[in-house]
Design an enzyme around this catalytic site. Sequence first.
Site, PDB file in Angstrom:
ATOM      1  N   GLN A   1     -11.051  -5.846   9.912  1.00 22.10           N
ATOM      2  CA  GLN A   1     -10.062  -6.785   9.362  1.00 22.10           C
ATOM      3  C   GLN A   1      -9.152  -7.319  10.466  1.00 22.10           C
ATOM      4  OE1 GLN A   1      -7.676  -5.923   5.681  1.00 22.10           O
ATOM      5  NE2 GLN A   1      -6.055  -5.477   7.124  1.00 22.10           N
TER       6      GLN A   1
ATOM      7  N   MET B   1      -0.475  -3.650   0.613  1.00 24.04           N
ATOM      8  CA  MET B   1      -0.771  -3.635  -0.824  1.00 24.04           C
ATOM      9  C   MET B   1       0.046  -2.540  -1.512  1.00 24.04           C
ATOM     10  SD  MET B   1      -4.634  -4.845  -1.385  1.00 24.04           S
ATOM     11  CE  MET B   1      -5.476  -3.317  -1.046  1.00 24.04           C
ATOM     12  N   GLY B   2       1.048  -2.037  -0.809  1.00 17.09           N
ATOM     13  CA  GLY B   2       1.935  -1.049  -1.427  1.00 17.09           C
ATOM     14  C   GLY B   2       1.367   0.356  -1.413  1.00 17.09           C
ATOM     15  N   ASN B   3       1.944   1.218  -2.268  1.00 10.58           N
ATOM     16  CA  ASN B   3       1.635   2.653  -2.246  1.00 10.58           C
ATOM     17  C   ASN B   3       1.819   3.164  -0.802  1.00 10.58           C
ATOM     18  OD1 ASN B   3      -0.917   5.024  -2.506  1.00 10.58           O
ATOM     19  ND2 ASN B   3       0.859   4.997  -3.809  1.00 10.58           N
ATOM     20  N   LEU B   4       3.015   2.893  -0.310  1.00  9.25           N
ATOM     21  CA  LEU B   4       3.284   3.055   1.125  1.00  9.25           C
ATOM     22  C   LEU B   4       3.219   4.514   1.575  1.00  9.25           C
ATOM     23  CD1 LEU B   4       6.233   0.527   1.526  1.00  9.25           C
ATOM     24  CD2 LEU B   4       3.771   0.117   1.727  1.00  9.25           C
ATOM     25  N   HIS B   5       2.600   4.713   2.728  1.00 13.37           N
ATOM     26  CA  HIS B   5       2.546   6.037   3.354  1.00 13.37           C
ATOM     27  C   HIS B   5       2.998   5.887   4.807  1.00 13.37           C
ATOM     28  CE1 HIS B   5      -1.132   4.488   5.071  1.00 13.37           C
ATOM     29  NE2 HIS B   5      -1.688   4.357   3.871  1.00 13.37           N
TER      30      HIS B   5
ATOM     31  N   LYS C   1      -6.416   0.928  11.659  1.00 11.44           N
ATOM     32  CA  LYS C   1      -7.213   1.627  10.638  1.00 11.44           C
ATOM     33  C   LYS C   1      -8.264   0.680  10.043  1.00 11.44           C
ATOM     34  CE  LYS C   1      -7.894   4.235   6.794  1.00 11.44           C
ATOM     35  NZ  LYS C   1      -8.022   3.319   5.733  1.00 11.44           N
TER      36      LYS C   1
ATOM     37  N   SER D   1      -4.178   4.849   1.003  1.00 13.29           N
ATOM     38  CA  SER D   1      -3.824   4.938  -0.419  1.00 13.29           C
ATOM     39  C   SER D   1      -4.987   5.492  -1.224  1.00 13.29           C
ATOM     40  CB  SER D   1      -3.450   3.560  -0.951  1.00 13.29           C
ATOM     41  OG  SER D   1      -2.422   3.025  -0.143  1.00 13.29           O
TER      42      SER D   1
ATOM     43  N   HIS E   1       1.778   2.848   6.852  1.00 15.28           N
ATOM     44  CA  HIS E   1       2.520   1.598   6.632  1.00 15.28           C
ATOM     45  C   HIS E   1       3.892   1.663   7.302  1.00 15.28           C
ATOM     46  CE1 HIS E   1       0.012   1.772   2.792  1.00 15.28           C
ATOM     47  NE2 HIS E   1      -0.349   0.616   3.306  1.00 15.28           N
TER      48      HIS E   1
HETATM   49  P1  AMP Z   1      -3.049  -1.807   2.923  1.00 16.07           P
HETATM   50  O1  AMP Z   1      -1.805  -1.578   2.122  1.00 16.07           O
HETATM   51  O2  AMP Z   1      -4.045  -0.720   2.803  1.00 16.07           O
HETATM   52  O3  AMP Z   1      -3.607  -3.186   2.720  1.00 16.07           O
HETATM   53  O4  AMP Z   1      -2.598  -1.761   4.443  1.00 16.07           O
HETATM   54  C1  AMP Z   1      -1.554  -2.552   4.921  1.00 16.07           C
HETATM   55  C2  AMP Z   1      -1.498  -2.435   6.419  1.00 16.07           C
HETATM   56  O5  AMP Z   1      -1.287  -1.072   6.778  1.00 16.07           O
HETATM   57  C3  AMP Z   1      -2.813  -2.860   7.106  1.00 16.07           C
HETATM   58  O6  AMP Z   1      -2.504  -3.569   8.298  1.00 16.07           O
HETATM   59  C4  AMP Z   1      -3.474  -1.542   7.396  1.00 16.07           C
HETATM   60  O7  AMP Z   1      -4.363  -1.604   8.485  1.00 16.07           O
HETATM   61  C5  AMP Z   1      -2.280  -0.667   7.703  1.00 16.07           C
HETATM   62  N1  AMP Z   1      -2.603   0.755   7.518  1.00 16.07           N
HETATM   63  C6  AMP Z   1      -3.200   1.329   6.454  1.00 16.07           C
HETATM   64  N2  AMP Z   1      -3.384   2.657   6.670  1.00 16.07           N
HETATM   65  C7  AMP Z   1      -2.899   2.914   7.903  1.00 16.07           C
HETATM   66  C8  AMP Z   1      -2.804   4.090   8.720  1.00 16.07           C
HETATM   67  N3  AMP Z   1      -3.250   5.264   8.303  1.00 16.07           N
HETATM   68  N4  AMP Z   1      -2.243   3.975   9.933  1.00 16.07           N
HETATM   69  C9  AMP Z   1      -1.775   2.782  10.382  1.00 16.07           C
HETATM   70  N5  AMP Z   1      -1.831   1.631   9.669  1.00 16.07           N
HETATM   71  C10 AMP Z   1      -2.387   1.692   8.455  1.00 16.07           C
END
Ligand code: AMP
Length: 283
Positions: A156, A31-35, A152, A189, A38
């Site tokens: 899901q 969903m973006g706001n990449l860290h 994480k 995020s 991601h």
């Molecule tokens: P999101 O953008 O939050 O929907 O996450 C996108 C993908 O990144 C999902 O598969 C999350 O489980 C994964 N993700 C989110 N946060 C982390 C994290 N801290 N470490 C590893 N994967 C993550």
Amino acid sequence: MLKKIKKITDLHRELTEARKSKKKISLVPTMGNLHEGHLSLIKHAQNISEYVVVSIFVNPTQFVAGEDYNKYPRTLDADTESISKLDVNLVFTPDTNEIYSDNYQTPIEVPVSYLESIHCGKSRPGHFRGVVTVVSELFNIVQPDIAIFGEKDYQQLLIIRNLVKNLFLPIEIISLPTVREESGLAMSSRNNYLSQSDRQRAPMLYECIKTTIKSIKNGVKDYVDLEKEAKLFLEKAGFKIDYYSICDLDTLRSPINENLVILAAVWLGKTRLIDNARVHTYD
Ligand code: AMP
């Protein structure tokens, strides 16, 4: 060179070329706001496939009424900038009406209703239906060989694994461990919403999970008592508990053996944080 694509027809044109040259395609949905969390998924995708697609789409149907859909951080320019430093082939950033062109008339229900009904499914009714719907759409649009998700979001992940298994989707699901800040706080995020004082308090959630794991490893078997203890500790530290549960690693039901995962969701102020850890991988 990173291709930035918003339209499904353009995406298909690009992927047809990749498929013709028999490239293995992987998809990292976000969903973006990449860290860094991601980015760890994206880097892994590069290592195991020849063509990497990252999708960035803030999916409205997985937000329950009253949640943060409108204020969810949208940082597309920064995201594409950080992706362009990696070896990603294509970033797919569809508009909402590209994904839900038909007014969302064919939602996908999760085939294993138990998993959908507990924990985050219970607190956020309809959330997983939205997740599974958008993931199914993305799978159909991209038709990847591999899709990569983070542990994480453990519940899901299990639901998506079931989706793929039960519907015989020809996609390999790979999961990767949670990336944490130095403090132990799982990157998310939503950490951006935390006030300064809550941000300092937030790492206590993972501390608490590690303490529970230690107790289990030391032979404590009364899981209900351990859950109570953890909740009390977190409440005293200013967290509001949604759930804190020691459960079976594969089914999230009550433990039947030593294969355990601890799942937690808590509130700090108006911010909901989730975290989890497997008992047997923690040292
Ligand atoms: P999101 O953008 O939050 O929907 O996450 C996108 C993908 O990144 C999902 O598969 C999350 O489980 C994964 N993700 C989110 N946060 C982390 C994290 N801290 N470490 C590893 N994967 C993550």
